[in-house]
Enzyme design. Structure first.
Site: not given
Ligand code: ADP
Length: 170
Positions: A35, A121
């Site tokens: 995000d 997260v």
């Molecule tokens: P949530 O809160 O839905 O769990 P997160 O952002 O913490 O969302 O993680 C969701 C997934 O997105 C994880 O596998 C994380 O490694 C991945 N992620 C983080 N940054 C990126 C990015 N720039 N592109 C693709 N995936 C990403």
């Protein structure tokens, strides 16, 4: 429809799909992980548009423009927080993928890229999440020929392996 689903490893902020999904939170006002990365890459106009949306329920989605991203649209979808699996997590996660794809169809998108929703997260076990994601995407594509390609853009190799396995089990 399996041939219209691709699993890649990469950074979704660099995607050239018509729309990318954002693993948002219910406020839609930005957060960490993917995000935060999407908001940084899209620029401050994305947050300004998100402020007009007044949040989003878990398992649903709202659409904005992509601003400085290559993608034309961002599909903001709050995934479920994992709390053991007995709290409707799978149905809500399926709702995220389905709601995003419905919006993509409505807005004429032919290509859609997703991050691995809820497996950061929010703690959803990636093997379980991957099975929900690929089966929901495959079901949608079976009745929606207007979407030509859906990619899972996995940030790391372990996540990619889980989605590869789930796709091969379909
Ligand atoms: P949530 O809160 O839905 O769990 P997160 O952002 O913490 O969302 O993680 C969701 C997934 O997105 C994880 O596998 C994380 O490694 C991945 N992620 C983080 N940054 C990126 C990015 N720039 N592109 C693709 N995936 C990403």
């Amino acid at each position: 429809m399996k041939d219209r689903i691709e699993i890649i490893q990469g950074d979704i902020t660099r995607s050239d799909a018509d729309a990318i999904a954002n693993a948002a939170n219910t406020s839609l006002l930005g957060g960490g992980g993917v995000d935060g990365a999407i908001h940084r890459a899209a620029g401050p106009q994305l947050l300004a548009e998100c402020r007009t949306l007044h949040g989003c329920e878990t398992g649903r989605a709202k659409i904005t423009r992509g601003y400085n991203l290559k993608a034309k649209y961002v599909l903001h979808t709050p995934g479920p927080v994992w709390s053991g699996g007995g709290h409707g997590e799978a149905e809500k996660l399926a709702g995220c993928y389905r709601s995003c794809l419905e919006l993509a169809s409505q807005y004429g998108c032919k290509t859609v890229d997703f991050p691995s929703i809820s497996t950061g997260v929010y703690g959803y076990p990636v093997d379980k999440a991957a099975r929900v994601a690929v089966s929901t995407i495959a079901d949608y594509l079976a009745s929606h020929g207007e979407i030509e390609r859906v990619r899972m853009v996995c940030f790391d190799a372990r996540t990619k392996a889980a989605y590869d396995a789930a796709l091969s089990e379909l």
